[in-house]
Design an enzyme around this catalytic site. Structure first.
Site, PDB file in Angstrom:
ATOM      1  N   ASP A   1      -9.807 -13.145   9.328  1.00 16.59           N
ATOM      2  CA  ASP A   1      -9.192 -11.816   9.289  1.00 16.59           C
ATOM      3  C   ASP A   1      -7.887 -11.988   8.516  1.00 16.59           C
ATOM      4  O   ASP A   1      -6.893 -12.453   9.067  1.00 16.59           O
ATOM      5  CB  ASP A   1      -8.924 -11.331  10.721  1.00 16.59           C
ATOM      6  CG  ASP A   1      -8.135 -10.021  10.743  1.00 16.59           C
ATOM      7  OD1 ASP A   1      -7.828  -9.487   9.655  1.00 16.59           O
ATOM      8  OD2 ASP A   1      -7.824  -9.549  11.855  1.00 16.59           O
TER       9      ASP A   1
ATOM     10  N   ASN B   1      -9.157  -9.838  -3.288  1.00 20.52           N
ATOM     11  CA  ASN B   1     -10.052  -8.700  -3.532  1.00 20.52           C
ATOM     12  C   ASN B   1     -10.285  -7.855  -2.286  1.00 20.52           C
ATOM     13  O   ASN B   1     -10.516  -6.650  -2.381  1.00 20.52           O
ATOM     14  CB  ASN B   1     -11.388  -9.232  -4.066  1.00 20.52           C
ATOM     15  CG  ASN B   1     -12.487  -8.201  -3.982  1.00 20.52           C
ATOM     16  OD1 ASN B   1     -12.554  -7.275  -4.783  1.00 20.52           O
ATOM     17  ND2 ASN B   1     -13.347  -8.322  -2.975  1.00 20.52           N
TER      18      ASN B   1
ATOM     19  N   TYR C   1      -3.640   3.967   1.112  1.00 23.12           N
ATOM     20  CA  TYR C   1      -4.291   3.191   0.035  1.00 23.12           C
ATOM     21  C   TYR C   1      -3.427   3.176  -1.223  1.00 23.12           C
ATOM     22  O   TYR C   1      -3.187   2.121  -1.811  1.00 23.12           O
ATOM     23  CB  TYR C   1      -5.660   3.815  -0.257  1.00 23.12           C
ATOM     24  CG  TYR C   1      -6.507   3.037  -1.223  1.00 23.12           C
ATOM     25  CD1 TYR C   1      -7.088   1.827  -0.863  1.00 23.12           C
ATOM     26  CD2 TYR C   1      -6.749   3.517  -2.514  1.00 23.12           C
ATOM     27  CE1 TYR C   1      -7.884   1.113  -1.751  1.00 23.12           C
ATOM     28  CE2 TYR C   1      -7.536   2.820  -3.406  1.00 23.12           C
ATOM     29  CZ  TYR C   1      -8.106   1.618  -3.018  1.00 23.12           C
ATOM     30  OH  TYR C   1      -8.891   0.915  -3.896  1.00 23.12           O
TER      31      TYR C   1
ATOM     32  N   LYS D   1      -1.645  -0.105  -2.832  1.00 20.24           N
ATOM     33  CA  LYS D   1      -1.997  -0.603  -4.163  1.00 20.24           C
ATOM     34  C   LYS D   1      -0.783  -0.605  -5.096  1.00 20.24           C
ATOM     35  O   LYS D   1      -0.616  -1.524  -5.901  1.00 20.24           O
ATOM     36  CB  LYS D   1      -3.142   0.223  -4.760  1.00 20.24           C
ATOM     37  CG  LYS D   1      -4.462   0.059  -3.988  1.00 20.24           C
ATOM     38  CD  LYS D   1      -4.950  -1.382  -3.953  1.00 20.24           C
ATOM     39  CE  LYS D   1      -6.351  -1.522  -3.377  1.00 20.24           C
ATOM     40  NZ  LYS D   1      -6.837  -2.904  -3.374  1.00 20.24           N
TER      41      LYS D   1
HETATM   42  C1  BGC Z   1     -11.511   3.361  -4.720  1.00 23.11           C
HETATM   43  C2  BGC Z   1     -12.806   4.096  -4.913  1.00 23.11           C
HETATM   44  C3  BGC Z   1     -12.616   5.244  -5.885  1.00 23.11           C
HETATM   45  C4  BGC Z   1     -11.928   4.793  -7.154  1.00 23.11           C
HETATM   46  C5  BGC Z   1     -11.627   5.940  -8.101  1.00 23.11           C
HETATM   47  C6  BGC Z   1     -10.962   2.974  -6.062  1.00 23.11           C
HETATM   48  O1  BGC Z   1      -9.780   2.268  -5.923  1.00 23.11           O
HETATM   49  O2  BGC Z   1     -11.724   2.207  -3.923  1.00 23.11           O
HETATM   50  O3  BGC Z   1     -13.278   4.568  -3.686  1.00 23.11           O
HETATM   51  O4  BGC Z   1     -13.886   5.782  -6.230  1.00 23.11           O
HETATM   52  O5  BGC Z   1     -10.736   4.142  -6.825  1.00 23.11           O
HETATM   53  O6  BGC Z   1     -10.986   7.007  -7.482  1.00 23.11           O
END
Ligand code: BGC
Length: 261
Positions: free
Chosen positions: A66, A93, A159, A163
């Protein structure tokens, strides 16, 4: 002939039991690397990646962990070093999109979980791998970000924050290690057809909508990311560090602006 040659290198690929990670593990093995196939819960899938690599004459082993747990991440890297004798390439990744929910209607615990997996996990793995890479004065760390390190995405604030954070972590780590024989890079995939976005590409209406956001008008295939990762991990990219390479079929060139404006 120019060839991507990773012979004699050991690569650790996190989240290699599925999606992009499987393609990356396989491609690095095709280039000659011994591959540590990390997984969290997909034991059977990880085993089949190992079997597929062995079938092409490569070296691979599956390792569970994990990575959002700092001690487990450190142990993972130590285990790989013990089994293979080094960690020369780390591909961070493993990641998750998280549940779609706008801020205020979301769950803070879930927000933190996405940050823990997508941002803290790569940090823990990189931190552990650096010790080995600095000792060997050789190494490449590749963080898989996303076009969403640049593009806001409603409902996915954890997210996008993770990122974008991973992108700046990449640059800072690159700066700290550029004179130590260690390169640090990010690859930003666009929409690649994997289980992570299956709910989108399996529905014709949402697939059509997504295709319009991509200048090339189609989703990418996992090998199209994996080949770039293999190149960046190799000495062919010896002068590259501290930057993000977008592999997105032109998502970031605003295809909507081909008309009007
Ligand atoms: C996400 C996907 C998405 C893509 C484009 C990626 O970083 O993991 O779910 O389709 O971005 O939006």
């Amino acid at each position: 002939m120019i060839q991507i040659d990773l012979t004699g290198r050991t690569a650790l690929v996190t989240g290699a039991s599925g999606g992009l990670g499987t393609a990356i593990a396989h491609t690095l093995a095709q280039a000659g690397a011994a591959v540590a196939v990390h997984y969290r819960s997909g034991r059977a899938q990880a085993d089949s990646v190992v079997t597929a690599i062995k079938a092409i004459g490569g070296r691979a082993q599956a390792f569970p962990a994990d990575i959002s747990d700092p001690e487990a991440a450190a142990r993972l890297v130590q285990d790989v070093d013990r089994v293979f004798g080094s960690v020369d390439i780390l591909v961070n990744n493993a990641g998750m999109d998280g549940t779609c929910a706008v801020v205020g209607k979301d769950d803070p615990q879930h927000w933190q979980q996405v940050l823990a997996v997508d941002l803290a996990g790569p940090y823990y793995c990189a931190r552990a791998a650096l010790g080995i890479m600095q000792k060997n004065a050789r190494g490449v760390i590749i963080n898989v970000t996303s076009v969403h390190e640049f593009i806001p995405w409603k409902g996915y604030s954890a997210y996008t924050a993770a990122k974008a954070g991973l992108s700046m972590f990449t640059k800072t780590l690159a700066q700290e290690n550029a004179d130590k024989g260690i390169r640090v890079l990010a690859v930003a995939p666009g929409a690649i057809q994997t289980p992570i976005n299956e709910s989108v590409w399996s529905d014709p209406a949402s697939l059509k909508d997504l295709d319009k956001k991509i200048a090339m008008g189609r989703l990418g295939e996992p090998p199209e990311i994996a080949q770039v990762v293999a190149f960046l991990a190799s000495d062919l990219a010896s002068y590259m560090t501290g930057t993000t390479v977008a592999v997105d079929g032109g998502m970031l060139i605003y295809p909507q602006f081909r008309h009007g404006g």
